[in-house]
Design a protein around this motif. Structure first.
Motif, mmCIF file in Angstrom:
data_model
loop_
_atom_site.group_PDB
_atom_site.id
_atom_site.type_symbol
_atom_site.label_atom_id
_atom_site.label_comp_id
_atom_site.label_asym_id
_atom_site.label_seq_id
_atom_site.Cartn_x
_atom_site.Cartn_y
_atom_site.Cartn_z
ATOM 1 N N ALA A 62 0.828 -1.208 0.000
ATOM 2 C CA ALA A 62 0.000 0.000 0.000
ATOM 3 C C ALA A 62 0.862 1.258 0.000
ATOM 4 O O ALA A 62 0.535 2.254 -0.659
ATOM 5 N N PHE A 76 0.927 4.106 -2.854
ATOM 6 C CA PHE A 76 0.687 5.508 -2.474
ATOM 7 C C PHE A 76 1.703 6.432 -3.146
ATOM 8 O O PHE A 76 1.354 7.488 -3.678
ATOM 9 N N ALA A 82 1.209 6.628 -6.940
ATOM 10 C CA ALA A 82 0.041 7.394 -7.395
ATOM 11 C C ALA A 82 0.412 8.798 -7.837
ATOM 12 O O ALA A 82 -0.374 9.472 -8.519
ATOM 13 N N LEU A 140 -5.238 12.093 -10.415
ATOM 14 C CA LEU A 140 -6.477 11.585 -9.836
ATOM 15 C C LEU A 140 -7.407 12.746 -9.520
ATOM 16 O O LEU A 140 -6.951 13.853 -9.181
ATOM 17 N N GLY A 196 -10.675 11.031 -5.537
ATOM 18 C CA GLY A 196 -9.731 9.913 -5.587
ATOM 19 C C GLY A 196 -8.529 10.149 -4.699
ATOM 20 O O GLY A 196 -8.053 9.232 -4.006
ATOM 21 N N VAL A 197 -8.014 11.373 -4.720
ATOM 22 C CA VAL A 197 -6.879 11.703 -3.847
ATOM 23 C C VAL A 197 -7.261 11.557 -2.392
ATOM 24 O O VAL A 197 -6.502 10.992 -1.576
ATOM 25 N N VAL A 228 -7.466 7.872 -1.529
ATOM 26 C CA VAL A 228 -6.150 7.251 -1.388
ATOM 27 C C VAL A 228 -5.528 7.612 -0.049
ATOM 28 O O VAL A 228 -4.957 6.755 0.654
ATOM 29 N N HIS A 229 -5.613 8.903 0.333
ATOM 30 C CA HIS A 229 -5.045 9.329 1.613
ATOM 31 C C HIS A 229 -5.761 8.661 2.787
ATOM 32 O O HIS A 229 -5.116 8.261 3.768
ATOM 33 N N MET A 239 -4.700 4.987 2.926
ATOM 34 C CA MET A 239 -3.322 4.874 3.409
ATOM 35 C C MET A 239 -3.247 5.136 4.913
ATOM 36 O O MET A 239 -2.492 4.479 5.641
#
Length: 366
Positions: free
Chosen positions: A70, A74, A77, A82, A86-87, A90-91, A94
């Motif tokens: 992961a 990250f 990416a 994104l 999406g950002v 992802v944050h 993570m």
């Protein structure tokens, strides 16, 4: 070439290929770093006698591959574009993964400390072992509660309202489970204050036994006769506990009587004779011996000495040796032990008849 010109989710195919390459490379690097770090720290820990660095190696081994994957994704990416949602996703993902990894590290650290507690219990350091066992359980509960709350917060859950709701519910639960919470708090107090630990022989009221386990609600002891005694921690902490395991020595007072026909010179010799016997007995320290009183059927002596061991079996061995030595010494000197007697006069001028009363029996006490 047509493949590289295609657009996937707003990004050209070459951007996705670059991101995949970065992710694969970083994942391999992270795995290699974990392997090297565990090997280096493990070698250093093998050269020391402390336990902390050994636990640190176990914590490093608890680093999961999916966390490293992961982390690699990250960083990869950044090679693609994104959307804002999406950002944020992802944050958030993570952050949750990182929190889970922190929880696993903490779990492994607590497990390492608990393993240390077991080893200390085997080595005799039962006081610290008992404390760590109770605190390790509470530490796990606190650790994962914090991880879950932080993870929910990163996923957009209103943690403030959740904590407030849990607080109100906690009050209701606390009112409904007062006895359990009282025993739980008492177990923490026992672990920290350590009035007794696993392996101690204690007496609570008229019950006594060896402590086998200090749990969150109850403490379990094994009595001399073999049955298991279970005490609620709150009741046990509020009772007067006698801890025999922590005695450095045992004070013993016993008495005996001699007949009235014993000459005064012999009576004067008895305290010194008892002193010689007790002083010459192994693991015994003489304190005093006196002609205590002139009783109804004997001249009564009182002897006080100390057994230089808290063990009850040692006390019985010492007392037996003293008793046998007294019997031998009195037999040599013609001194007779007295026993309860009663003189009956049948009629005026008749000869008195001495009737021996049966000896008093006392229950054996451990």
């Amino acid at each position: 070439m047509e493949v590289f010109e295609r657009t996937i989710l707003g990004n050209p195919a070459e951007a996705w290929i670059l991101a995949g390459t970065i992710a694969s490379g970083l994942f391999a690097v992270f795995l290699l770093l974990r392997f090297l770090l565990v090997a280096i720290v493990g070698r250093l820990a093998a050269r020391t006698v402390t336990r902390v660095d050994d636990v640190l190696v176990e914590v490093l081994r608890a680093t999961r591959w999916w966390v490293l994957a992961a982390l690699a994704l990250f960083f990869a990416a950044s090679a693609i574009v994104l959307p804002t949602k999406g950002v944020l996703a992802v944050h958030a993902i993570m952050a949750v993964v990182a929190l889970l990894q922190v929880g696993l590290w903490g779990e492994r650290w607590i497990a390492g400390m608990l393993g240390r507690a077991k080893r200390e219990a085997e080595a005799g350091a039962t006081g610290r072992a008992t404390s760590l066992q109770v605190l390790a359980y509470l530490g796990r509960v606190a650790l994962w509660s914090l991880v879950v709350l932080l993870a929910l917060g990163n996923l957009g859950v209103d943690v403030t309202a959740l904590v407030a709701g849990l607080g109100v519910g906690g009050i209701a639960v606390a009112l409904a489970a007062q006895n359990f919470l009282g025993d739980l708090i008492a177990s923490i107090a026992i672990a920290l204050d350590q009035p007794f630990v696993v392996g101690d022989f204690i007496a609570v009221g008229d019950l006594s036994g060896t402590v086998e386990r200090v749990g969150l609600k109850t403490t379990r002891m094994r009595s001399i006769s073999g049955e298991q005694l279970v005490f609620p921690n709150n009741d046990l902490l509020g009772s007067r506990v006698r801890n025999y395991k922590r005695m450095s020595e045992r004070r013993i007072a016993f008495g005996f009587g001699v007949t009235f026909a014993t000459p005064v010179a012999r009576l004067e010799e008895i305290p010194g004779l008892v002193r010689e016997i007790v002083t010459g007995t192994e693991r015994a320290r003489f304190d005093r011996a006196h002609l205590l009183r002139i009783g109804a059927s004997s001249l009564e002596y009182e002897v006080v000495y100390y057994v230089l061991s808290p063990d009850y079996g040692v006390y019985m061995d010492v007392q037996q040796a003293i008793n046998l030595a007294l019997c031998r010494a009195f037999e040599t000197r013609g001194i007779e032990f007295a026993f309860p007697t009663r003189i009956l006069y049948l009629e005026p001028g008749a000869q008195p008849l001495a009737l021996a009363a049966p000896p008093e029996t006392r229950p054996d006490r451990a």
